[in-house]
Design an enzyme around this catalytic site. Structure first.
Site, PDB file in Angstrom:
ATOM      1  N   LYS A  26       0.874  -1.279   0.037  1.00 62.95           N
ATOM      2  CA  LYS A  26      -0.052   0.023   0.048  1.00 62.95           C
ATOM      3  C   LYS A  26       0.758   1.339  -0.067  1.00 62.95           C
ATOM      4  CE  LYS A  26       0.801   1.567   4.457  1.00 62.95           C
ATOM      5  NZ  LYS A  26       1.302   2.978   4.560  1.00 62.95           N
ATOM      6  N   ASP A 151      -2.147  -1.528  10.405  1.00 62.97           N
ATOM      7  CA  ASP A 151      -2.402  -1.616   8.648  1.00 62.97           C
ATOM      8  C   ASP A 151      -2.899  -2.741   8.408  1.00 62.97           C
ATOM      9  OD1 ASP A 151      -1.210   1.072   8.775  1.00 62.97           O
ATOM     10  OD2 ASP A 151       0.773   0.108   7.776  1.00 62.97           O
TER      11      ASP A 151
END
Length: 305
Positions: A26, A151
């Site tokens: 990401k 995350d």
């Protein structure tokens, strides 16, 4: 945990007792630090997006117990490993003893702000859910993931999302309107705890608010406007000279915008065409070997045949 999530159709492709899966990294299109809880956890307001840079996990059923291996000597393979912890939590959730080995092929740079460990954990949860036919909903996978790392819930979701709190509050956001990315990881790494310590030393929250600007630009579907809106509180706080050098190089190659991701130290540039992105990679790779051309993706992982 209160995550409002839709059920997601995940492709199920099984090859006997072996499954291979891509775990996508990401980037942060925006990152703001909004405060700190009494327990010490920092509150964030971010826009995250999945990109095609990935690790590959191979899961093999059989034997007794759980083992995780990786060819990289700097990656721990015991209980410190995010995949190991995610798998342990998954088997606890379904009430079954593990009988599995997982091999990690690392491609995502470490200490980069690209969530490589979190992406691996999230991909493992998706794969285990299908391999063992547990049919756990996405919300449960996110809850398991949050016990592994902040995350992981986003990496379970994939695509583009506004992420708030300590990572547990997710809201879908418009995807990047196409384009290409160059991701460059300089040799210097950033320790996340040290980055937060420096943030606390400067007051504990970021003065600017990048997230609202990026969300507004995404809603209009204009890559150049998104590029002009990128921002990261950690970049503002750390002020790493090498990050500025890489960003300048990317802009010189035609990037629509460039920014550090996460707590660093990787930098990405947004490009509207493949050719200048490839040229930028070739220019940077001589000095920074960990430089990649990739693109935005809308899913957290993909199975491999």
């Amino acid at each position: 945990m209160g995550i409002a999530v839709p059920r997601m159709a995940v492709p199920i492709l099984l090859w006997g007792m072996v499954m291979r899966i891509k775990a996508y990294a990401k980037i942060n299109l925006a990152l703001d630090i909004t405060g700190r809880r009494e327990d010490g956890y920092h509150l964030l307001d971010m826009v995250m997006h999945t990109i095609s840079l990935c690790d590959i996990l191979t899961l093999r059923q059989g034997g007794d117990g759980l083992s995780v291996t990786c060819g990289r000597t700097d990656v721990p393979c015991g209980e410190e490993n995010t995949v190991y912890r995610a798998a342990e939590a998954f088997f606890r959730e379904i009430g079954q003893r593990p009988n599995l080995s997982i091999e990690i092929e690392k491609r995502i740079p470490s200490q980069a702000g690209l969530a490589g460990g979190s992406a691996d954990a999230a991909a493992a949860l998706h794969a285990l859910n299908r391999m063992y036919r547990a049919e756990l909903p996405l919300e449960t996978l996110c809850e398991i993931g949050l016990t592994v790392g902040a995350d992981v819930p986003f990496c379970v979701w994939g695509g583009c999302a506004r992420v708030q709190g300590i990572g547990e509050r997710l809201e879908r956001a418009p995807l990047l309107p196409g384009g290409w990315l160059v991701v460059c990881k300089p040799p210097v790494g950033v320790n996340t705890k040290e980055a937060y310590r420096l943030a606390d030393a400067q007051g504990g929250s970021s003065a600017s608010r990048h997230t609202a600007k990026v969300l507004e630009a995404l809603s209009r579907g204009n890559l150049a406007e998104v590029g002009a809106s990128l921002g990261n509180a950690f970049e503002d706080i750390l002020q790493l000279p090498e990050v500025e050098t890489i960003k300048a190089g990317m802009r010189g190659c035609g990037a629509q915008g460039a920014c550090m991701t996460g707590s660093g130290s990787a930098v990405y540039g947004l490009f509207d065409r493949e050719e200048p992105a490839v040229a930028c990679k070739e220019r940077l790779q001589g000095r920074y070997p960990e430089t990649f051309v990739c693109w935005p993706v809308s899913v957290p992982m993909d199975f491999l045949e």
